[in-house]
Design a protein around this motif. Structure first.
Motif, PDB file in Angstrom:
ATOM      1  N   ILE A 167       0.834  -1.202   0.000  1.00 24.67           N
ATOM      2  CA  ILE A 167       0.000   0.000   0.000  1.00 24.67           C
ATOM      3  C   ILE A 167       0.870   1.253   0.000  1.00 24.67           C
ATOM      4  O   ILE A 167       0.592   2.230  -0.712  1.00 24.67           O
ATOM      5  CB  ILE A 167      -0.950  -0.004   1.216  1.00 24.67           C
ATOM      6  CG1 ILE A 167      -1.972  -1.143   1.083  1.00 24.67           C
ATOM      7  CG2 ILE A 167      -1.668   1.337   1.348  1.00 24.67           C
ATOM      8  CD1 ILE A 167      -2.880  -1.295   2.287  1.00 24.67           C
ATOM      9  N   VAL A 206       0.692   4.174  -2.900  1.00 19.82           N
ATOM     10  CA  VAL A 206       0.393   5.566  -2.552  1.00 19.82           C
ATOM     11  C   VAL A 206       1.564   6.472  -2.892  1.00 19.82           C
ATOM     12  O   VAL A 206       1.394   7.556  -3.481  1.00 19.82           O
ATOM     13  CB  VAL A 206       0.026   5.678  -1.058  1.00 19.82           C
ATOM     14  CG1 VAL A 206      -0.115   7.138  -0.651  1.00 19.82           C
ATOM     15  CG2 VAL A 206      -1.253   4.916  -0.767  1.00 19.82           C
ATOM     16  N   ARG A 261      -8.905   8.704  -9.911  1.00 21.11           N
ATOM     17  CA  ARG A 261      -9.447   7.459  -9.339  1.00 21.11           C
ATOM     18  C   ARG A 261      -9.166   6.268 -10.245  1.00 21.11           C
ATOM     19  O   ARG A 261      -8.761   5.194  -9.780  1.00 21.11           O
ATOM     20  CB  ARG A 261     -10.958   7.607  -9.124  1.00 21.11           C
ATOM     21  CG  ARG A 261     -11.613   6.370  -8.541  1.00 21.11           C
ATOM     22  CD  ARG A 261     -13.102   6.587  -8.349  1.00 21.11           C
ATOM     23  NE  ARG A 261     -13.805   6.652  -9.620  1.00 21.11           N
ATOM     24  CZ  ARG A 261     -14.243   5.580 -10.280  1.00 21.11           C
ATOM     25  NH1 ARG A 261     -14.032   4.361  -9.797  1.00 21.11           N
ATOM     26  NH2 ARG A 261     -14.892   5.718 -11.410  1.00 21.11           N
ATOM     27  N   TRP A 312      -2.109  -0.154  -8.989  1.00 21.60           N
ATOM     28  CA  TRP A 312      -2.030  -1.449  -8.318  1.00 21.60           C
ATOM     29  C   TRP A 312      -1.457  -2.513  -9.248  1.00 21.60           C
ATOM     30  O   TRP A 312      -0.705  -3.390  -8.815  1.00 21.60           O
ATOM     31  CB  TRP A 312      -3.410  -1.864  -7.816  1.00 21.60           C
ATOM     32  CG  TRP A 312      -3.717  -1.271  -6.485  1.00 21.60           C
ATOM     33  CD1 TRP A 312      -4.408  -0.131  -6.221  1.00 21.60           C
ATOM     34  CD2 TRP A 312      -3.292  -1.774  -5.224  1.00 21.60           C
ATOM     35  NE1 TRP A 312      -4.439   0.102  -4.871  1.00 21.60           N
ATOM     36  CE2 TRP A 312      -3.778  -0.893  -4.235  1.00 21.60           C
ATOM     37  CE3 TRP A 312      -2.564  -2.900  -4.827  1.00 21.60           C
ATOM     38  CZ2 TRP A 312      -3.539  -1.100  -2.888  1.00 21.60           C
ATOM     39  CZ3 TRP A 312      -2.323  -3.106  -3.477  1.00 21.60           C
ATOM     40  CH2 TRP A 312      -2.817  -2.212  -2.520  1.00 21.60           C
ATOM     41  N   THR A 329     -10.499   1.260  -1.687  1.00 30.01           N
ATOM     42  CA  THR A 329      -9.918   2.532  -2.116  1.00 30.01           C
ATOM     43  C   THR A 329     -10.812   3.238  -3.123  1.00 30.01           C
ATOM     44  O   THR A 329     -11.017   4.451  -3.059  1.00 30.01           O
ATOM     45  CB  THR A 329      -8.529   2.293  -2.732  1.00 30.01           C
ATOM     46  OG1 THR A 329      -7.710   1.581  -1.805  1.00 30.01           O
ATOM     47  CG2 THR A 329      -7.862   3.609  -3.082  1.00 30.01           C
ATOM     48  N   ASP A 330     -11.349   2.471  -4.064  1.00 28.83           N
ATOM     49  CA  ASP A 330     -12.207   3.045  -5.085  1.00 28.83           C
ATOM     50  C   ASP A 330     -13.474   3.641  -4.479  1.00 28.83           C
ATOM     51  O   ASP A 330     -13.892   4.743  -4.848  1.00 28.83           O
ATOM     52  CB  ASP A 330     -12.570   1.969  -6.111  1.00 28.83           C
ATOM     53  CG  ASP A 330     -13.245   2.525  -7.341  1.00 28.83           C
ATOM     54  OD1 ASP A 330     -12.543   3.091  -8.195  1.00 28.83           O
ATOM     55  OD2 ASP A 330     -14.478   2.399  -7.460  1.00 28.83           O
ATOM     56  N   PHE A 358     -12.564   6.842  -2.775  1.00 32.14           N
ATOM     57  CA  PHE A 358     -12.342   7.900  -3.759  1.00 32.14           C
ATOM     58  C   PHE A 358     -13.683   8.413  -4.282  1.00 32.14           C
ATOM     59  O   PHE A 358     -13.885   9.627  -4.443  1.00 32.14           O
ATOM     60  CB  PHE A 358     -11.497   7.368  -4.914  1.00 32.14           C
ATOM     61  CG  PHE A 358     -10.406   8.292  -5.348  1.00 32.14           C
ATOM     62  CD1 PHE A 358     -10.689   9.573  -5.788  1.00 32.14           C
ATOM     63  CD2 PHE A 358      -9.081   7.887  -5.332  1.00 32.14           C
ATOM     64  CE1 PHE A 358      -9.679  10.437  -6.193  1.00 32.14           C
ATOM     65  CE2 PHE A 358      -8.061   8.734  -5.730  1.00 32.14           C
ATOM     66  CZ  PHE A 358      -8.371  10.016  -6.166  1.00 32.14           C
TER      67      PHE A 358
END
Length: 274
Positions: free
Chosen positions: A84, A88, A204, A211, A256-257, A260
């Motif tokens: 992660i 990021v 996004r 990933w 995460t999506d 966002f």
């Protein structure tokens, strides 16, 4: 009595299967969960039913048992945190540099003419192809993983944002000029507010691509991370651990999506409120 058809141009009511007809949040959640239920049912059917050997596809119970073992016995939470952090870090650096350049390219045609040919060329270069060179240049430390993510995300963000900024309605620009705005004001008070929701959606989408890049980077020359665990599991033919790692990537990406999306809906409810 004979029932006459409704007059032309009148509809009895919107159908959920008509294009762009919205559905309720409850229906959206129900349909989304239903797909996962069906997926796991099919997965369990082909594995527990003996249609696929465990060597090639572990069943759901074995997969999640392997994941629990990884988390409780082998410190897999640390690998998750490392991956992660890489995503990021690489994505933030790419976005911090790409967004201003994309805005400049979209707003000013000389800047676009100078950068656009190279950016269009570079965005077709697969980030994974740079891994051998990056290992030679940067070694196998964190810089190499971050560089893979940067290369994969930077050029895509630049070009997509340049297109969004360039699509600003001309009548809004002319109105701002009429009210006395200068070039800087046009960019900051017309173009940016107009394109901001789409820029947020672009970020996004590209975060999801990041990933993919980090896992590819971790499959080669890494000693920690989710991708490293998947490669180690492949050596021991442990399909349960491999599948758990893949599912975990999807789960983190989904969370995460959704986060966002929530942030985008908060800041831009007029365009992203669905």
């Amino acid at each position: 009595m004979t029932t006459l058809p409704p007059p032309a141009g009148r509809r009895r009511g919107p159908s959920p299967f008509e294009p762009l007809v919205a559905i309720s949040p409850r229906a959206r959640v129900t349909l989304g969960v239903s797909f996962f239920v069906l997926f796991f049912a099919l997965w369990g059917g082909v594995t527990w039913g003996g249609l696929v050997k465990p060597l090639f596809l572990a069943d759901p119970a074995r997969t999640f048992a392997a994941g629990w073992r990884l988390l409780t016995e082998f410190g897999f939470a640390g690998d998750i945190a490392i991956t992660i952090g890489r995503v990021v870090g690489g994505f933030v650096v790419a976005a911090a540099l790409a967004v201003p350049l994309g805005i400049a390219m979209g707003a000013f045609k000389p800047v676009e003419a100078f950068f656009e040919p190279f950016v269009s060329f570079a965005r077709y270069l697969p980030a994974s192809a740079f891994i051998p060179l990056l290992i030679l240049w940067l070694g196998v430390d964190e810089a190499q993983k971050l560089a893979v993510i940067f290369i994969g995300a930077f050029f895509q963000i630049v070009l997509m944002i340049a297109v969004l900024i360039g699509e600003t309605r001309r009548d809004l620009v002319e109105a701002a000029y009429t009210l006395g705005a200068g070039s800087r004001g046009i960019v900051t008070r017309v173009m940016l507010p107009y394109a901001a929701p789409q820029i947020a959606e672009t970020l996004r989408l590209v975060l999801g691509w990041a990933w993919t890049y980090v896992i590819v980077a971790e499959l080669i020359g890494a000693d920690a991370g989710i991708g490293h665990m998947i490669m180690d599991s492949q050596r021991f033919l442990d399909t349960g651990q491999m599948i758990f790692g893949i599912f975990l990537i999807g789960a983190i990406g989904l969370v995460t999506d959704l986060g966002f999306r929530a942030v985008n809906r908060f800041f831009f409810p007029w365009q992203l409120g669905r």
